[in-house]
Design an enzyme around this catalytic site. Structure first.
Site, PDB file in Angstrom:
ATOM      1  N   SER A   1     -10.234   5.460  -4.854  1.00  0.00           N
ATOM      2  CA  SER A   1     -11.206   6.536  -5.036  1.00  0.00           C
ATOM      3  C   SER A   1     -10.750   7.603  -6.025  1.00  0.00           C
ATOM      4  O   SER A   1     -11.538   8.069  -6.850  1.00  0.00           O
ATOM      5  CB  SER A   1     -11.513   7.166  -3.683  1.00  0.00           C
ATOM      6  OG  SER A   1     -10.316   7.588  -3.056  1.00  0.00           O
TER       7      SER A   1
ATOM      8  N   LYS B   1      -2.177  -1.503  -3.949  1.00  0.00           N
ATOM      9  CA  LYS B   1      -3.034  -0.325  -3.866  1.00  0.00           C
ATOM     10  C   LYS B   1      -2.212   0.941  -3.841  1.00  0.00           C
ATOM     11  O   LYS B   1      -1.234   0.979  -3.107  1.00  0.00           O
ATOM     12  CB  LYS B   1      -3.835  -0.454  -2.562  1.00  0.00           C
ATOM     13  CG  LYS B   1      -4.761   0.645  -2.248  1.00  0.00           C
ATOM     14  CD  LYS B   1      -5.356   0.352  -0.901  1.00  0.00           C
ATOM     15  CE  LYS B   1      -6.245   1.490  -0.495  1.00  0.00           C
ATOM     16  NZ  LYS B   1      -6.666   1.357   0.874  1.00  0.00           N
TER      17      LYS B   1
ATOM     18  N   TYR C   1     -15.140   0.925  -7.354  1.00  0.00           N
ATOM     19  CA  TYR C   1     -16.422   1.600  -7.148  1.00  0.00           C
ATOM     20  C   TYR C   1     -17.304   1.496  -8.388  1.00  0.00           C
ATOM     21  O   TYR C   1     -18.467   1.871  -8.352  1.00  0.00           O
ATOM     22  CB  TYR C   1     -16.180   3.068  -6.762  1.00  0.00           C
ATOM     23  CG  TYR C   1     -15.313   3.173  -5.513  1.00  0.00           C
ATOM     24  CD1 TYR C   1     -15.881   3.059  -4.251  1.00  0.00           C
ATOM     25  CD2 TYR C   1     -13.924   3.337  -5.595  1.00  0.00           C
ATOM     26  CE1 TYR C   1     -15.094   3.118  -3.108  1.00  0.00           C
ATOM     27  CE2 TYR C   1     -13.134   3.398  -4.466  1.00  0.00           C
ATOM     28  CZ  TYR C   1     -13.718   3.281  -3.218  1.00  0.00           C
ATOM     29  OH  TYR C   1     -12.943   3.316  -2.095  1.00  0.00           O
TER      30      TYR C   1
ATOM     31  N   LYS D   1       0.923  10.014   5.703  1.00  0.00           N
ATOM     32  CA  LYS D   1       1.066   8.629   6.166  1.00  0.00           C
ATOM     33  C   LYS D   1       2.393   8.023   5.710  1.00  0.00           C
ATOM     34  O   LYS D   1       2.520   6.804   5.600  1.00  0.00           O
ATOM     35  CB  LYS D   1      -0.136   7.808   5.681  1.00  0.00           C
ATOM     36  CG  LYS D   1      -1.479   8.348   6.182  1.00  0.00           C
ATOM     37  CD  LYS D   1      -2.640   7.385   5.933  1.00  0.00           C
ATOM     38  CE  LYS D   1      -3.941   7.944   6.513  1.00  0.00           C
ATOM     39  NZ  LYS D   1      -5.088   7.020   6.365  1.00  0.00           N
TER      40      LYS D   1
ATOM     41  N   LYS E   1       0.854  -1.185   0.000  1.00  0.00           N
ATOM     42  CA  LYS E   1       0.000   0.000   0.000  1.00  0.00           C
ATOM     43  C   LYS E   1       0.887   1.232   0.000  1.00  0.00           C
ATOM     44  O   LYS E   1       1.667   1.459   0.935  1.00  0.00           O
ATOM     45  CB  LYS E   1      -0.899  -0.015   1.233  1.00  0.00           C
ATOM     46  CG  LYS E   1      -1.810   1.181   1.312  1.00  0.00           C
ATOM     47  CD  LYS E   1      -2.867   1.004   2.370  1.00  0.00           C
ATOM     48  CE  LYS E   1      -3.725   2.237   2.483  1.00  0.00           C
ATOM     49  NZ  LYS E   1      -4.742   2.096   3.509  1.00  0.00           N
TER      50      LYS E   1
ATOM     51  N   ARG F   1     -10.959   9.474   1.732  1.00  0.00           N
ATOM     52  CA  ARG F   1     -10.857  10.107   3.052  1.00  0.00           C
ATOM     53  C   ARG F   1     -12.021  11.061   3.273  1.00  0.00           C
ATOM     54  O   ARG F   1     -12.499  11.221   4.394  1.00  0.00           O
ATOM     55  CB  ARG F   1      -9.503  10.815   3.186  1.00  0.00           C
ATOM     56  CG  ARG F   1      -8.358   9.809   3.256  1.00  0.00           C
ATOM     57  CD  ARG F   1      -6.992  10.475   3.350  1.00  0.00           C
ATOM     58  NE  ARG F   1      -5.942   9.460   3.226  1.00  0.00           N
ATOM     59  CZ  ARG F   1      -4.663   9.739   2.995  1.00  0.00           C
ATOM     60  NH1 ARG F   1      -4.272  10.993   2.883  1.00  0.00           N
ATOM     61  NH2 ARG F   1      -3.781   8.761   2.895  1.00  0.00           N
TER      62      ARG F   1
ATOM     63  N   GLU G   1       7.719  -6.767   1.325  1.00  0.00           N
ATOM     64  CA  GLU G   1       6.449  -6.673   2.061  1.00  0.00           C
ATOM     65  C   GLU G   1       5.612  -7.939   1.851  1.00  0.00           C
ATOM     66  O   GLU G   1       5.081  -8.514   2.795  1.00  0.00           O
ATOM     67  CB  GLU G   1       5.638  -5.453   1.595  1.00  0.00           C
ATOM     68  CG  GLU G   1       6.095  -4.109   2.145  1.00  0.00           C
ATOM     69  CD  GLU G   1       5.713  -3.905   3.625  1.00  0.00           C
ATOM     70  OE1 GLU G   1       5.129  -4.816   4.238  1.00  0.00           O
ATOM     71  OE2 GLU G   1       6.022  -2.824   4.154  1.00  0.00           O
TER      72      GLU G   1
HETATM   73  C1  PBG Z   1      -7.406   3.380   5.235  1.00  0.00           C
HETATM   74  C2  PBG Z   1      -7.815   3.137   3.844  1.00  0.00           C
HETATM   75  C3  PBG Z   1      -7.640   4.031   2.787  1.00  0.00           C
HETATM   76  C4  PBG Z   1      -8.238   3.451   1.687  1.00  0.00           C
HETATM   77  C5  PBG Z   1      -8.764   2.218   2.058  1.00  0.00           C
HETATM   78  N1  PBG Z   1      -8.482   2.028   3.404  1.00  0.00           N
HETATM   79  C6  PBG Z   1      -7.059   5.390   2.749  1.00  0.00           C
HETATM   80  C7  PBG Z   1      -5.794   5.691   3.399  1.00  0.00           C
HETATM   81  O1  PBG Z   1      -4.941   4.822   3.642  1.00  0.00           O
HETATM   82  O2  PBG Z   1      -5.616   6.858   3.719  1.00  0.00           O
HETATM   83  C8  PBG Z   1      -8.293   4.106   0.342  1.00  0.00           C
HETATM   84  C9  PBG Z   1      -9.281   3.580  -0.611  1.00  0.00           C
HETATM   85  C10 PBG Z   1      -9.604   4.508  -1.717  1.00  0.00           C
HETATM   86  O3  PBG Z   1      -8.978   5.566  -1.910  1.00  0.00           O
HETATM   87  O4  PBG Z   1     -10.527   4.162  -2.465  1.00  0.00           O
HETATM   88  N2  PBG Z   1      -6.823   2.379   5.936  1.00  0.00           N
END
Ligand code: PBG
Length: 326
Positions: A281, A255, A319, A224, A201, A211, A240
């Site tokens: 997203s 991701k 989505y 983050k 990730k 968010r 990882e």
């Molecule tokens: C948080 C989480 C995130 C997403 C899924 N779980 C955002 C982040 O790590 O800040 C993002 C999914 C998306 O953008 O569609 N643990």
């Protein structure tokens, strides 16, 4: 590599008709390829739009039936639940994550009651929908604590599994969480519960609209980058993934999706395990806005989803899952 030579070889011959193109097609999409994310919100009879995500909504539990039913009818194998937590339940430690009556727990119970095992449920393990600072872990002196966070994440995972969650999906990027969660699940007689590790990730700007959807955007202090991966890295994703396989992950997630197709392919080629991809997203909203503004055609949705299949993904969290007609 065996290849021919023009004019004996004319690749356009197989492209001549639709039937012929279909015969030589290397990849295709089916509803089995999708996981549908669903945003939950408290209250009754609510279907709330999300400003940054056209055509995506937050649903109250009582409105879940038709959303999940549509997914079941289409043959989508799994939904992923994400809560928009009322800010008054958020605090430093994200303790709402451990409330057996939180939105996610209610959602799991509702779906299991109505649909049994006709559809799988996956839930994120992470604290960001519950913390007042928007981080996935515990924050102390401007640092995200690793081992202390694992304690609460493990409890969150056990709670979700006990409620009936089929697939536990840690998305927090703390070190060592897969092993700890696997052990705890087994100790609690939950050895059947699968773990989908968000092993790879990246710290990404493409999460912005999500968010917003879960209400953590304005709260997030800093970024983050001390726990999510640096997007300049590629080999590190193999480290990882190999760790998480050893710790007991059943499948792994890469991701975001489209900017990281090289990583999906690399992980798949190296480990030959189920690799899931998350079209996040920001990717979704970019495409949707492009379509709405008539910059690109609706067919771009399928094109974007096929790219994951080409790269080797087993399925795609998207989505678009309940909007696309195959
Ligand atoms: C948080 C989480 C995130 C997403 C899924 N779980 C955002 C982040 O790590 O800040 C993002 C999914 C998306 O953008 O569609 N643990």
């Amino acid at each position: 590599m065996i290849t021919g030579k023009y004019p004996n070889l004319r690749l356009r011959r197989s492209r001549k008709y639709a039937w012929s193109r279909r015969l030589v097609q290397e990849n295709s999409l089916s509803y089995s390829d999708f996981i549908l994310p669903i945003f939950l919100i408290e209250g009754k009879n609510k279907k709330e739009s999300i400003k940054t995500m056209p055509n995506v909504f937050r649903y109250s539990i009582d409105r879940l039936y038709s959303v999940v039913n549509k997914a079941v009818k289409k043959g989508i194998p799994m939904v992923a639940l994400f809560p928009y937590t009322n800010p008054k339940y958020k605090n430093q430690n994200g303790s709402e994550a451990l409330n057996p009556n939180n939105l996610v727990c209610k959602g799991i119970k509702f779906i299991k009651k109505k649909f049994g095992n006709k559809i799988g449920i996956m839930c994120d393990v992470a604290l960001d929908p519950y913390t007042s600072h928007g981080h996935d872990g515990l924050l102390k002196n401007k640092k995200i604590l690793n081992d202390e966070t694992l304690e609460i994440l493990t409890k969150q995972a056990i709670l979700q599994a006990k409620m009936g969650c089929d697939v536990i999906a840690p998305s927090d990027m703390m070190d060592g969480r897969i092993g700890k969660i696997r052990k705890a699940l087994d100790k609690n007689n939950l050895n059947d519960v699968q773990i989908l590790s968000y092993a790879v990730k990246f710290s990404s700007s493409f999460y912005g609209p999500f968010r917003d959807a879960v209400g953590s955007k304005k709260l997030l202090k800093g970024d983050k980058e001390t726990y999510q991966m640096d997007f300049r890295n590629s080999d590190e994703s193999l480290r990882e993934v190999s760790l998480d396989i050893k710790e007991g992950a059943d499948m792994i997630m890469v991701k975001p999706g489209m900017p990281y197709l090289d990583i999906i392919k690399k992980v798949k080629d190296t480990f030959k395990i189920p690799v899931f991809a998350y079209q996040v997203s920001g990717e979704y909203s970019l495409i949707m806005n492009g379509i709405n503004k008539k910059l690109i055609d609706k067919k771009s949705i399928k094109e974007s989803l096929i790219s994951f299949k080409r790269a080797g993904a087993s399925c795609i969290v998207t989505y678009f899952a309940d909007q696309i007609d195959l």
